[in-house]
Write a protein that holds these residues in place. Structure first.
Motif, PDB file in Angstrom:
ATOM      1  N   ASN A   1     -33.022  32.514   1.057  1.00  0.00           N
ATOM      2  CA  ASN A   1     -33.285  32.187  -0.259  1.00  0.00           C
ATOM      3  C   ASN A   1     -34.559  31.225  -0.312  1.00  0.00           C
ATOM      4  O   ASN A   1     -35.428  31.543  -1.445  1.00  0.00           O
ATOM      5  CB  ASN A   1     -32.090  30.915  -0.697  1.00  0.00           C
ATOM      6  N   TYR A   2     -34.931  30.385   0.556  1.00  0.00           N
ATOM      7  CA  TYR A   2     -36.175  29.865   0.522  1.00  0.00           C
ATOM      8  C   TYR A   2     -37.570  30.866   0.473  1.00  0.00           C
ATOM      9  O   TYR A   2     -38.356  30.738  -0.287  1.00  0.00           O
ATOM     10  CB  TYR A   2     -36.375  28.780   1.603  1.00  0.00           C
ATOM     11  N   ALA A   3     -37.549  31.608   1.471  1.00  0.00           N
ATOM     12  CA  ALA A   3     -38.563  32.556   1.865  1.00  0.00           C
ATOM     13  C   ALA A   3     -38.674  33.616   0.507  1.00  0.00           C
ATOM     14  O   ALA A   3     -39.797  33.589  -0.118  1.00  0.00           O
ATOM     15  CB  ALA A   3     -38.221  33.416   3.014  1.00  0.00           C
ATOM     16  N   LEU A   4     -37.705  34.119  -0.052  1.00  0.00           N
ATOM     17  CA  LEU A   4     -37.845  34.967  -1.015  1.00  0.00           C
ATOM     18  C   LEU A   4     -38.201  34.254  -2.415  1.00  0.00           C
ATOM     19  O   LEU A   4     -38.897  34.739  -3.207  1.00  0.00           O
ATOM     20  CB  LEU A   4     -36.596  35.720  -1.576  1.00  0.00           C
ATOM     21  N   SER A   5     -37.706  33.188  -2.629  1.00  0.00           N
ATOM     22  CA  SER A   5     -38.051  32.436  -3.933  1.00  0.00           C
ATOM     23  C   SER A   5     -39.311  31.911  -3.958  1.00  0.00           C
ATOM     24  O   SER A   5     -40.014  31.887  -4.992  1.00  0.00           O
ATOM     25  CB  SER A   5     -36.933  31.220  -4.246  1.00  0.00           C
ATOM     26  N   ILE A   6     -39.702  31.030  -3.080  1.00  0.00           N
ATOM     27  CA  ILE A   6     -41.169  30.795  -2.736  1.00  0.00           C
ATOM     28  C   ILE A   6     -42.004  31.925  -2.656  1.00  0.00           C
ATOM     29  O   ILE A   6     -43.249  31.953  -3.304  1.00  0.00           O
ATOM     30  CB  ILE A   6     -41.277  29.688  -1.494  1.00  0.00           C
ATOM     31  N   GLY A   7     -41.939  32.690  -1.770  1.00  0.00           N
ATOM     32  CA  GLY A   7     -42.595  33.924  -1.701  1.00  0.00           C
ATOM     33  C   GLY A   7     -42.873  34.688  -2.962  1.00  0.00           C
ATOM     34  O   GLY A   7     -44.050  34.991  -3.525  1.00  0.00           O
ATOM     35  N   GLY A   8     -41.721  34.981  -3.752  1.00  0.00           N
ATOM     36  CA  GLY A   8     -41.627  35.718  -4.825  1.00  0.00           C
ATOM     37  C   GLY A   8     -42.231  34.812  -6.038  1.00  0.00           C
ATOM     38  O   GLY A   8     -43.232  35.614  -6.814  1.00  0.00           O
ATOM     39  N   ALA A   9     -42.023  33.971  -6.026  1.00  0.00           N
ATOM     40  CA  ALA A   9     -42.740  32.848  -7.325  1.00  0.00           C
ATOM     41  C   ALA A   9     -44.024  32.911  -7.033  1.00  0.00           C
ATOM     42  O   ALA A   9     -44.919  33.137  -8.026  1.00  0.00           O
ATOM     43  CB  ALA A   9     -41.927  31.573  -7.438  1.00  0.00           C
ATOM     44  N   SER A  10     -44.556  32.493  -5.971  1.00  0.00           N
ATOM     45  CA  SER A  10     -45.928  32.167  -5.920  1.00  0.00           C
ATOM     46  C   SER A  10     -46.585  33.473  -5.745  1.00  0.00           C
ATOM     47  O   SER A  10     -47.918  33.840  -6.315  1.00  0.00           O
ATOM     48  CB  SER A  10     -46.376  31.446  -4.503  1.00  0.00           C
ATOM     49  N   GLY A  11     -45.975  34.720  -5.298  1.00  0.00           N
ATOM     50  CA  GLY A  11     -46.840  35.994  -5.281  1.00  0.00           C
ATOM     51  C   GLY A  11     -46.805  36.605  -6.636  1.00  0.00           C
ATOM     52  O   GLY A  11     -47.856  37.117  -7.109  1.00  0.00           O
TER      53      GLY A  11
ATOM     54  N   LEU B   1     -36.115  20.312  -3.149  1.00  0.00           N
ATOM     55  CA  LEU B   1     -34.932  21.048  -3.856  1.00  0.00           C
ATOM     56  C   LEU B   1     -33.962  21.550  -2.662  1.00  0.00           C
ATOM     57  O   LEU B   1     -32.820  21.370  -2.906  1.00  0.00           O
ATOM     58  CB  LEU B   1     -35.603  22.314  -4.648  1.00  0.00           C
ATOM     59  N   TYR B   2     -34.519  22.305  -1.718  1.00  0.00           N
ATOM     60  CA  TYR B   2     -33.515  22.846  -0.625  1.00  0.00           C
ATOM     61  C   TYR B   2     -33.216  21.740   0.120  1.00  0.00           C
ATOM     62  O   TYR B   2     -31.908  21.975   0.964  1.00  0.00           O
ATOM     63  CB  TYR B   2     -34.545  23.705   0.134  1.00  0.00           C
ATOM     64  N   TRP B   3     -33.735  20.697   0.608  1.00  0.00           N
ATOM     65  CA  TRP B   3     -33.149  19.659   1.386  1.00  0.00           C
ATOM     66  C   TRP B   3     -32.165  18.644   0.780  1.00  0.00           C
ATOM     67  O   TRP B   3     -30.977  18.546   1.218  1.00  0.00           O
ATOM     68  CB  TRP B   3     -34.359  18.577   1.700  1.00  0.00           C
ATOM     69  N   ARG B   4     -32.311  18.451  -0.567  1.00  0.00           N
ATOM     70  CA  ARG B   4     -31.340  17.541  -1.224  1.00  0.00           C
ATOM     71  C   ARG B   4     -30.248  18.180  -2.021  1.00  0.00           C
ATOM     72  O   ARG B   4     -29.204  18.113  -2.026  1.00  0.00           O
ATOM     73  CB  ARG B   4     -31.888  16.635  -2.352  1.00  0.00           C
ATOM     74  N   VAL B   5     -30.566  19.240  -2.702  1.00  0.00           N
ATOM     75  CA  VAL B   5     -29.864  20.269  -3.524  1.00  0.00           C
ATOM     76  C   VAL B   5     -29.011  21.339  -2.504  1.00  0.00           C
ATOM     77  O   VAL B   5     -27.841  21.175  -2.939  1.00  0.00           O
ATOM     78  CB  VAL B   5     -30.439  20.696  -4.824  1.00  0.00           C
ATOM     79  N   HIS B   6     -29.716  22.117  -1.931  1.00  0.00           N
ATOM     80  CA  HIS B   6     -29.098  22.939  -1.177  1.00  0.00           C
ATOM     81  C   HIS B   6     -28.784  22.534  -0.029  1.00  0.00           C
ATOM     82  O   HIS B   6     -27.878  23.521   0.913  1.00  0.00           O
ATOM     83  CB  HIS B   6     -30.031  24.321  -1.111  1.00  0.00           C
ATOM     84  N   SER B   7     -28.888  21.340   0.501  1.00  0.00           N
ATOM     85  CA  SER B   7     -28.376  20.837   1.764  1.00  0.00           C
ATOM     86  C   SER B   7     -28.938  21.403   3.184  1.00  0.00           C
ATOM     87  O   SER B   7     -28.034  21.768   3.724  1.00  0.00           O
ATOM     88  CB  SER B   7     -26.745  20.736   1.775  1.00  0.00           C
ATOM     89  N   VAL B   8     -29.990  21.669   3.005  1.00  0.00           N
ATOM     90  CA  VAL B   8     -30.684  22.367   4.240  1.00  0.00           C
ATOM     91  C   VAL B   8     -31.164  21.473   5.079  1.00  0.00           C
ATOM     92  O   VAL B   8     -31.808  20.554   4.626  1.00  0.00           O
ATOM     93  CB  VAL B   8     -31.993  23.297   3.690  1.00  0.00           C
ATOM     94  N   ASP B   9     -30.810  21.632   6.336  1.00  0.00           N
ATOM     95  CA  ASP B   9     -31.241  20.469   7.319  1.00  0.00           C
ATOM     96  C   ASP B   9     -32.882  20.839   7.676  1.00  0.00           C
ATOM     97  O   ASP B   9     -33.333  21.796   8.021  1.00  0.00           O
ATOM     98  CB  ASP B   9     -30.633  20.907   8.773  1.00  0.00           C
ATOM     99  N   MET B  10     -33.395  19.517   7.300  1.00  0.00           N
ATOM    100  CA  MET B  10     -34.943  19.680   7.532  1.00  0.00           C
ATOM    101  C   MET B  10     -35.581  20.008   8.892  1.00  0.00           C
ATOM    102  O   MET B  10     -36.716  20.832   8.903  1.00  0.00           O
ATOM    103  CB  MET B  10     -35.708  18.240   7.099  1.00  0.00           C
ATOM    104  N   SER B  11     -34.901  19.501   9.739  1.00  0.00           N
ATOM    105  CA  SER B  11     -35.234  19.743  11.076  1.00  0.00           C
ATOM    106  C   SER B  11     -35.102  21.305  11.729  1.00  0.00           C
ATOM    107  O   SER B  11     -36.154  21.792  12.287  1.00  0.00           O
ATOM    108  CB  SER B  11     -34.774  18.788  12.270  1.00  0.00           C
ATOM    109  N   SER B  12     -33.898  21.679  11.338  1.00  0.00           N
ATOM    110  CA  SER B  12     -34.093  23.311  11.697  1.00  0.00           C
ATOM    111  C   SER B  12     -35.072  24.264  10.846  1.00  0.00           C
ATOM    112  O   SER B  12     -35.255  25.323  11.449  1.00  0.00           O
ATOM    113  CB  SER B  12     -32.654  23.792  11.215  1.00  0.00           C
ATOM    114  N   TYR B  13     -35.289  23.997   9.875  1.00  0.00           N
ATOM    115  CA  TYR B  13     -36.052  24.667   8.821  1.00  0.00           C
ATOM    116  C   TYR B  13     -37.520  24.380   8.788  1.00  0.00           C
ATOM    117  O   TYR B  13     -38.062  24.831   7.865  1.00  0.00           O
ATOM    118  CB  TYR B  13     -35.445  25.009   7.524  1.00  0.00           C
TER     119      TYR B  13
END
Length: 179
Positions: free
Chosen positions: A163-173, A46-58
């Motif tokens: 966005n990634y850290a809070l959404s993944i951390g918040g959802a799984s938490g 989702l973050y790679w394709r929709v939010h256009s986040v560079d995979m190598s950087s993150y």
């Protein structure tokens, strides 16, 4: 009533105690961690394709977030399964007993005690299977729904890493907390 010291517990008592044990089998644990890993990795796409986040950087953040989320989801699966198993066993008791009595009616060699043990074993098996599948379905649905709402609506204006850290951390938490 507790067994007297020196006396052994019966097979029926052993099965009953096993039903209340919160530990899961190796097979269930592998199933839980496998499912949790797959579901935790979906937001990376989702973050790679929709939010256009560079995979190598993150990449490091994605790996750490996926592993933590996997552990929290597997924890939630176990907790939800434990709670649901007993409720489902009570609900399915009459149907399983009826089915097993019909199945064992022709076998006259079997004793009443052994018949009861087989019914108890089958009831636990059915409840365990249903609790496992529902736990995975329910927790996956909630996790993905929270991730999508958090990433697209609640945290849409912040940087992709936050966005990634809070959404993944918040959802799984939240899933682990309320399981």
């Amino acid at each position: 009533m507790a067994p007297k010291s020196g006396s052994k517990i019966s097979r029926e008592e052993e099965l009953l105690l096993e039903g209340f044990n919160k530990n899961v089998s190796t097979k269930s644990s592998a199933l839980f961690y496998g499912n949790a890993l797959i579901v935790s990795a979906i937001p990376v796409w989702l973050y790679w394709r929709v939010h256009s986040v560079d995979m190598s950087s993150y990449a490091i953040m994605f790996v750490i977030g996926t592993l933590i989320s996997t552990w929290l989801l597997a924890f939630a699966y176990k907790n939800t399964k434990h709670v649901l198993k007993h409720k489902l066993a009570v609900k399915r008791e009459a149907a399983v007993t009826k089915e097993m009595n019909k199945k064992l009616a022709d076998d006259k060699k079997i004793s009443k005690k052994e018949k009861d043990e087989r019914i108890l074993w089958k009831k636990n098996e059915v409840a365990e299977y249903e609790a496992t599948t529902f736990s995975i379905f329910y927790n996956n649905s909630m996790f993905l729904a929270i991730v999508i709402v958090a990433s697209f609506y609640i945290l849409s204006g912040v940087s992709p890493s936050v966005n990634y850290a809070l959404s993944i951390g918040g959802a799984s938490g939240l899933i682990a907390l309320f399981s």
